[in-house]
Structure formats: C-alpha cells, structure tokens
Design an enzyme around this catalytic site. Structure first.
Site, PDB file in Angstrom:
ATOM      1  N   TYR A  18       0.940  -1.165   0.131  1.00 49.59           N
ATOM      2  CA  TYR A  18       0.163  -0.038  -0.025  1.00 49.59           C
ATOM      3  C   TYR A  18       0.951   1.375  -0.060  1.00 49.59           C
ATOM      4  CZ  TYR A  18      -3.795   2.900   1.124  1.00 49.59           C
ATOM      5  OH  TYR A  18      -5.041   3.789   1.121  1.00 49.59           O
ATOM      6  N   HIS A  22       1.216   4.238  -3.318  1.00 49.19           N
ATOM      7  CA  HIS A  22       0.975   5.458  -2.871  1.00 49.19           C
ATOM      8  C   HIS A  22       2.097   6.331  -2.988  1.00 49.19           C
ATOM      9  CE1 HIS A  22      -2.980   3.945  -1.470  1.00 49.19           C
ATOM     10  NE2 HIS A  22      -3.395   5.136  -1.972  1.00 49.19           N
ATOM     11  N   TYR A  41      -5.460  16.318  -0.615  1.00 46.57           N
ATOM     12  CA  TYR A  41      -5.981  14.955  -0.348  1.00 46.57           C
ATOM     13  C   TYR A  41      -4.706  14.371   0.318  1.00 46.57           C
ATOM     14  CZ  TYR A  41      -7.793  10.287  -0.885  1.00 46.57           C
ATOM     15  OH  TYR A  41      -8.314   8.921  -0.664  1.00 46.57           O
ATOM     16  N   TRP A  79      -6.989   0.946 -10.297  1.00 45.34           N
ATOM     17  CA  TRP A  79      -6.241   1.491  -9.049  1.00 45.34           C
ATOM     18  C   TRP A  79      -6.667   0.873  -7.816  1.00 45.34           C
ATOM     19  CZ3 TRP A  79      -1.622   3.286  -7.823  1.00 45.34           C
ATOM     20  CH2 TRP A  79      -1.591   4.119  -6.510  1.00 45.34           C
ATOM     21  N   TRP A  80      -8.239   0.869  -7.802  1.00 43.33           N
ATOM     22  CA  TRP A  80      -9.103   0.283  -6.615  1.00 43.33           C
ATOM     23  C   TRP A  80      -8.769  -1.412  -6.582  1.00 43.33           C
ATOM     24  CZ3 TRP A  80     -13.991   3.471  -7.233  1.00 43.33           C
ATOM     25  CH2 TRP A  80     -13.831   4.819  -6.534  1.00 43.33           C
TER      26      TRP A  80
END
Length: 109
Positions: A18, A22, A41, A79-80
């Site tokens: 993860y 990112h 964000y 991406w998800w």
C-alpha cells in the site's frame, strides 16, 4: 468547499504494498482526483492499529456526481483493484460503504 475525512483498516500484510503504491501513485489517478474537484488530499496511517485516515477538500458543485465520475473511471477501477485488497472496512460501516465517513467536530484555520 467541503472538508471530508474517512477511515479504513489497512491489512498488516499489505502495508508495504500500500505504501509503495501511494509513493508512486499513477499520474492518471492524480488527474482524476483533480478532475473530480478534490484538493489537499492526504492519507495518514496510525500504527499499531493499522488505521488509515483520508482527508480532503471538495471544491466542486455536485459531490455525488463527481464521486460517481471517479467510480466510473476505468483507470480508477484498475487502481482500486490494487488498493482495495490492502484494506478492510471498519465493522461499523453502512451497507455499500468502503471507507467509513467521519464527522468533523473541530476545525481551526
């Protein structure tokens, strides 16, 4: 402008993946976030509980439509497909929710 915050659990065995994803977020994902009127964000990680808190400002006129546009975007779906297996929704989320929304109880500029 709306400020939004949300929370989800990060699966410990997926933590490095993860973080790696990112650290090198796809330009197409960053463009989609911007196109959907999201600014400032950030995602924060709290260890050892492995909680992720996402925070952003929404600067558009139709939040639901912009979130649907993001969900319909093929690159976002790709991406998800990588990031969702890294996460586990909190037990308290409503049906259909992935990230748990949070109530803002204090803000100071």
């Amino acid at each position: 402008m709306l400020r939004k915050a949300m929370m989800i659990r990060l699966n410990p065995e997926k933590m490095e993946e993860y973080k790696r994803l990112h650290a090198d977020a796809w330009p197409s994902i960053l463009r989609q976030i911007t196109a959907c009127n999201i600014r400032n964000y950030s995602i924060f990680l709290r260890e050892p509980e492995n909680l992720l808190v996402g925070m952003f400002e929404y600067h558009g006129a139709d939040y639901d439509a912009d979130m649907q546009a993001m969900a319909d975007d093929p690159e976002t779906q790709r991406w998800w497909a990588l990031t969702d297996p890294c996460q586990s929704p909190l037990e308290s989320v409503a049906e259909g929710e992935w990230w748990a929304p949070m109530e803002e109880v204090f803000h100071h500029d």
